[in-house]
Design an enzyme around this catalytic site. Structure first.
Site, PDB file in Angstrom:
ATOM      1  N   TYR A   1      -4.357 -12.782  16.946  1.00 33.78           N
ATOM      2  CA  TYR A   1      -3.593 -11.839  18.060  1.00 33.78           C
ATOM      3  C   TYR A   1      -4.080 -12.062  19.183  1.00 33.78           C
ATOM      4  O   TYR A   1      -3.332 -11.946  20.431  1.00 33.78           O
ATOM      5  CB  TYR A   1      -3.112 -10.577  17.227  1.00 33.78           C
ATOM      6  CG  TYR A   1      -1.928 -10.213  16.815  1.00 33.78           C
ATOM      7  CD1 TYR A   1      -1.717 -11.097  15.250  1.00 33.78           C
ATOM      8  CD2 TYR A   1      -1.157  -9.555  17.058  1.00 33.78           C
ATOM      9  CE1 TYR A   1      -0.573 -10.751  14.636  1.00 33.78           C
ATOM     10  CE2 TYR A   1       0.038  -9.315  16.490  1.00 33.78           C
ATOM     11  CZ  TYR A   1       0.452 -10.026  15.248  1.00 33.78           C
ATOM     12  OH  TYR A   1       1.530  -9.660  14.448  1.00 33.78           O
TER      13      TYR A   1
ATOM     14  N   LYS B   1      -7.752 -16.115   3.689  1.00 34.08           N
ATOM     15  CA  LYS B   1      -7.444 -17.483   3.124  1.00 34.08           C
ATOM     16  C   LYS B   1      -8.588 -18.227   3.158  1.00 34.08           C
ATOM     17  O   LYS B   1      -9.012 -19.128   3.955  1.00 34.08           O
ATOM     18  CB  LYS B   1      -6.273 -17.816   3.897  1.00 34.08           C
ATOM     19  CG  LYS B   1      -5.717 -19.246   3.605  1.00 34.08           C
ATOM     20  CD  LYS B   1      -4.760 -19.116   2.599  1.00 34.08           C
ATOM     21  CE  LYS B   1      -4.311 -20.578   2.330  1.00 34.08           C
ATOM     22  NZ  LYS B   1      -3.510 -20.593   1.115  1.00 34.08           N
TER      23      LYS B   1
ATOM     24  N   ASP C   1      -1.593 -16.204   0.045  1.00 32.93           N
ATOM     25  CA  ASP C   1      -0.089 -16.541  -0.509  1.00 32.93           C
ATOM     26  C   ASP C   1      -0.012 -15.958  -1.891  1.00 32.93           C
ATOM     27  O   ASP C   1       1.066 -15.742  -2.181  1.00 32.93           O
ATOM     28  CB  ASP C   1      -0.310 -18.295  -0.576  1.00 32.93           C
ATOM     29  CG  ASP C   1      -1.649 -18.854  -1.292  1.00 32.93           C
ATOM     30  OD1 ASP C   1      -2.568 -18.036  -1.456  1.00 32.93           O
ATOM     31  OD2 ASP C   1      -1.667 -19.871  -1.563  1.00 32.93           O
TER      32      ASP C   1
ATOM     33  N   ASP D   1       0.344  -7.938   9.162  1.00 35.61           N
ATOM     34  CA  ASP D   1       1.786  -7.892   9.953  1.00 35.61           C
ATOM     35  C   ASP D   1       2.668  -8.661   8.909  1.00 35.61           C
ATOM     36  O   ASP D   1       3.594  -7.876   8.692  1.00 35.61           O
ATOM     37  CB  ASP D   1       1.592  -9.063  11.143  1.00 35.61           C
ATOM     38  CG  ASP D   1       3.175  -8.951  11.761  1.00 35.61           C
ATOM     39  OD1 ASP D   1       3.559  -8.068  12.083  1.00 35.61           O
ATOM     40  OD2 ASP D   1       3.759 -10.018  12.126  1.00 35.61           O
TER      41      ASP D   1
ATOM     42  N   ASP E   1       5.325  -5.968   6.373  1.00 30.10           N
ATOM     43  CA  ASP E   1       6.854  -6.191   6.339  1.00 30.10           C
ATOM     44  C   ASP E   1       7.392  -6.412   4.748  1.00 30.10           C
ATOM     45  O   ASP E   1       8.475  -5.603   4.489  1.00 30.10           O
ATOM     46  CB  ASP E   1       7.356  -7.286   7.207  1.00 30.10           C
ATOM     47  CG  ASP E   1       7.802  -6.857   8.473  1.00 30.10           C
ATOM     48  OD1 ASP E   1       7.332  -5.818   8.969  1.00 30.10           O
ATOM     49  OD2 ASP E   1       8.684  -7.406   9.224  1.00 30.10           O
TER      50      ASP E   1
HETATM   51  C1  IPM Z   1       4.501  -4.860  14.006  1.00 32.52           C
HETATM   52  C2  IPM Z   1       5.055  -5.798  15.059  1.00 32.52           C
HETATM   53  C3  IPM Z   1       4.030  -6.108  16.152  1.00 32.52           C
HETATM   54  C4  IPM Z   1       2.922  -7.169  15.604  1.00 32.52           C
HETATM   55  C5  IPM Z   1       4.736  -6.926  17.370  1.00 32.52           C
HETATM   56  C6  IPM Z   1       6.075  -6.253  17.697  1.00 32.52           C
HETATM   57  C7  IPM Z   1       3.961  -7.172  18.281  1.00 32.52           C
HETATM   58  O1  IPM Z   1       5.308  -6.746  14.347  1.00 32.52           O
HETATM   59  O2  IPM Z   1       3.816  -3.694  14.563  1.00 32.52           O
HETATM   60  O3  IPM Z   1       4.168  -5.251  12.729  1.00 32.52           O
HETATM   61  O4  IPM Z   1       3.171  -8.071  15.356  1.00 32.52           O
HETATM   62  O5  IPM Z   1       2.070  -6.269  15.465  1.00 32.52           O
HETATM   63 MG    MG Z   2       5.149  -6.659  12.060  1.00 35.69          MG
END
Ligand code: IPM
Ligand code: MG
Length: 354
Positions: free
Chosen positions: A138, A189, A221, A245, A249
């Site tokens: 990042y 990884k 993975d 990240d 999700d």
């Molecule tokens: C998160 C989001 C952010 C990230 C984006 C919006 C920059 O996806 O907070 O998970 O990738 O960290």
């Molecule tokens: Mg995110």
């Protein structure tokens, strides 16, 4: 306590307004929370030509904690990268040194059926994803788009982790595991990446200071697969910025809706930025249908981690459970037999329960 409130874009202002109602309610019961508003993301760009304006930086630095809504919107998609809303988020994380991002995935009994997974797989689920937040690919330099000797263009980024970056987040992970189920799974990884090989070496070394915690390692993975196969095997998952990240999700969907998931991003001294895990959802912005619970639960995390006020944290969390028990649901977690309500009504219901 001084809190910077940064509503941001899309549904940000609506959901943050509900969390502010909850903080106001705490103030009516004797707390002294001072709230000051600022712009971030697209709202920062609109107000000051910068997704992380100077005034916001100043406000964030002089506050004890930050409550943030969400950033991003279609109208900003074609701006040059430094002006994009996401840069506001990345810059505030970096500026405040918020390296430890806690993303709990908790399944409320009332929402077991809202998950796309079978109820028996997710019922009782309680995992904590700890994502490193200020390093990795990042922020690694160099990065960009360059022209190769043969004239072809190439996009490139740099992944790296320094030893101190890995150590400090690993300590947060082991300490968190000590307060929970005493299991920590470090995700990397290491079969392909040198950065990950190093990550694994340092995490293994830090583990020697926490003999009671059972440490395991998993390739990312496989972790992605195990999260939907048997998520309850995990307690704390410790991982780097980009893997975290993605996995956070994925984990959010185990709980039924990403609209339920709060997060805390902490520095060395537990100063923190609190935000829902979900995005700005521009498609439903301004319609009063967004779920404010992730933001309200983020305010609870703020009480817990920055202000060490476990009582207020649990009161807010109990109020959220109570509205779910009452059958109140926003559209994202609605099921037959429940009462569908809007964003503001949900905020009022939590305040009433509180
Ligand atoms: C998160 C989001 C952010 C990230 C984006 C919006 C920059 O996806 O907070 O998970 O990738 O960290
Ligand atoms: Mg995110």
């Amino acid at each position: 306590m001084k809190i910077a409130i940064l509503p941001g874009d899309g549904i940000g202002p609506e959901i943050v307004a509900q969390a502010a109602k909850v903080l106001d309610a705490l103030n009516r019961h004797g707390m002294k929370i001072e709230m000051e508003y600022g712009h971030i993301g697209g709202a920062g760009y609109d107000a000051a030509g910068d997704p992380f304006p100077q005034a916001t930086e100043k406000l964030a630095l002089e506050s004890d904690a930050v409550l943030l809504g969400a950033v991003g919107g279609y109208q900003y998609d074609n701006l040059p990268r430094p002006m994009r809303p996401e840069q506001g988020l990345l810059r505030i994380r970096k500026k405040l040194g918020l390296f430890a991002n806690l993303r709990p995935a908790l399944v409320y009994p009332e929402l077991v059926n809202a998950s796309t997974l079978k109820p028996e797989l997710v019922s009782g689920l309680d995992i904590m994803i700890l994502r490193e937040l200020t390093g990795d690919i990042y922020f690694g330099q160099p990065r960009g788009i360059r022209v190769l000797e043969n004239g072809e263009r190439q996009g490139f980024d740099t992944m790296h982790y320094s030893e101190s970056e890995i150590r400090r987040v690993a300590h947060v992970g082991f300490k968190s595991a000590m307060k929970r189920g005493k299991k920590l799974c470090s995700v990397d990884k290491a079969n392909v990446l040198d950065t990950s090989m190093f990550w694994r070496e340092i995490v293994t070394d830090v583990a020697r200071e926490y003999p009671e915690v059972e440490l395991s390692h998993m390739y990312v993975d496989n972790a992605a697969m195990q999260l939907v196969r048997a998520p309850k095997q995990f307690d704390v998952i410790l991982t780097g910025n980009i893997f975290g990240d993605i996995l956070s999700d994925e984990a959010s969907m185990l709980t039924g809706s990403i609209g339920m998931l709060p997060s805390a991003s902490l520095d060395e001294n537990n100063k923190g930025l609190y935000e829902p895990c979900h995005g700005s959802a521009p498609d439903i912005a301004g319609k009063d249908i967004a779920n404010p619970l992730a933001t309200i639960l983020s305010a609870a995390m703020m009480m817990r981690y920055t202000f060490s006020d476990e009582v207020s944290a649990q009161r807010i969390e109990a109020a959220v459970r109570s509205v779910l028990k009452q059958g109140l649901r926003t559209a994202d977690i609605f099921e037959a037999g429940m009462k569908k309500i809007g964003c503001a009504e949900m905020g009022d219901a939590v305040v009433a329960a509180l």
